[in-house]
Design a protein around this motif. Structure first.
Motif, short mmCIF file in Angstrom:
data_model
loop_
_atom_site.label_atom_id
_atom_site.label_comp_id
_atom_site.label_asym_id
_atom_site.label_seq_id
_atom_site.Cartn_x
_atom_site.Cartn_y
_atom_site.Cartn_z
N VAL A 22 0.83 -1.20 0.00
CA VAL A 22 0.00 0.00 0.00
C VAL A 22 0.87 1.26 0.00
O VAL A 22 1.99 1.24 0.50
CB VAL A 22 -0.95 0.03 1.22
CG1 VAL A 22 -1.96 -1.10 1.14
CG2 VAL A 22 -0.20 -0.03 2.52
N PRO A 23 0.33 2.36 -0.57
CA PRO A 23 1.08 3.63 -0.58
C PRO A 23 0.84 4.44 0.68
O PRO A 23 -0.02 5.32 0.73
CB PRO A 23 0.50 4.34 -1.83
CG PRO A 23 -0.92 3.86 -1.88
CD PRO A 23 -0.89 2.43 -1.37
N GLY A 24 1.58 4.14 1.74
CA GLY A 24 1.43 4.85 3.00
C GLY A 24 1.85 6.30 2.88
O GLY A 24 2.62 6.67 1.98
N THR A 25 1.38 7.14 3.80
CA THR A 25 1.72 8.56 3.80
C THR A 25 3.23 8.78 3.92
O THR A 25 3.77 9.69 3.31
CB THR A 25 1.00 9.27 4.97
OG1 THR A 25 -0.40 9.02 4.83
CG2 THR A 25 1.23 10.75 4.95
N MET A 26 3.89 7.92 4.67
CA MET A 26 5.35 8.05 4.86
C MET A 26 6.13 7.13 3.92
O MET A 26 7.32 6.92 4.12
CB MET A 26 5.71 7.74 6.31
CG MET A 26 5.03 8.63 7.33
SD MET A 26 5.53 10.34 7.23
CE MET A 26 7.12 10.25 8.00
N GLY A 27 5.47 6.56 2.92
CA GLY A 27 6.12 5.66 1.96
C GLY A 27 5.38 4.34 1.86
O GLY A 27 4.62 3.97 2.76
N SER A 28 5.59 3.64 0.76
CA SER A 28 4.92 2.36 0.54
C SER A 28 5.42 1.32 1.54
O SER A 28 6.58 1.35 1.96
CB SER A 28 5.21 1.84 -0.87
OG SER A 28 4.53 2.63 -1.81
N PRO A 37 -0.73 -5.42 14.41
CA PRO A 37 -1.86 -4.52 14.20
C PRO A 37 -1.37 -3.11 13.87
O PRO A 37 -0.41 -2.62 14.47
CB PRO A 37 -2.59 -4.53 15.54
CG PRO A 37 -2.22 -5.84 16.16
CD PRO A 37 -0.80 -6.10 15.71
N ILE A 38 -2.02 -2.48 12.89
CA ILE A 38 -1.61 -1.14 12.46
C ILE A 38 -2.79 -0.43 11.82
O ILE A 38 -3.67 -1.07 11.25
CB ILE A 38 -0.42 -1.22 11.45
CG1 ILE A 38 0.11 0.16 11.11
CG2 ILE A 38 -0.82 -1.97 10.20
CD1 ILE A 38 1.37 0.14 10.24
N ILE A 39 -2.81 0.88 11.96
CA ILE A 39 -3.72 1.74 11.22
C ILE A 39 -2.85 2.83 10.61
O ILE A 39 -2.03 3.43 11.30
CB ILE A 39 -4.79 2.37 12.13
CG1 ILE A 39 -5.70 1.30 12.70
CG2 ILE A 39 -5.62 3.40 11.34
CD1 ILE A 39 -6.71 1.80 13.70
N SER A 40 -3.00 3.06 9.29
CA SER A 40 -2.18 4.04 8.61
C SER A 40 -2.99 4.78 7.55
O SER A 40 -3.88 4.20 6.93
CB SER A 40 -0.98 3.35 7.93
OG SER A 40 -0.21 4.28 7.20
#
Length: 81
Positions: A22-28, A37-40
């Protein structure tokens, strides 16, 4: 693990996968089986699904949640490649 991709309009994808990038805000970043567990938040970009059949989607922002081998992507907009 199970992946669900949702938009405000409909459910785009649901099924068993081996990994999701996924293309996270701080990088893929890549999500594998037994991920912590994570929420991004997500940026506009490419979402790659790997499993029995590989798929590529282009999302327009959103959020990803991972918990107990279930990945849920809530995208503002999406197109399938």
């Amino acid at each position: 693990m199970t992946l669900e991709i949702l938009t405000p309009d409909k459910k785009v994808y649901e099924g068993q996968v081996t990994s999701v990038t996924v293309p996270g805000t701080m990088g893929s970043f890549e999500i594998l089986n037994n991920h912590a567990p994570i929420i991004s938040t997500l940026e506009d970009g490419k979402l790659t699904v790997r499993g029995a059949k590989d798929d590529v989607f282009f999302i327009k922002g959103g959020v990803v949640e991972v918990n107990n081998n279930k990945v849920m992507v809530l995208a503002e907009g999406i197109t399938h490649r």
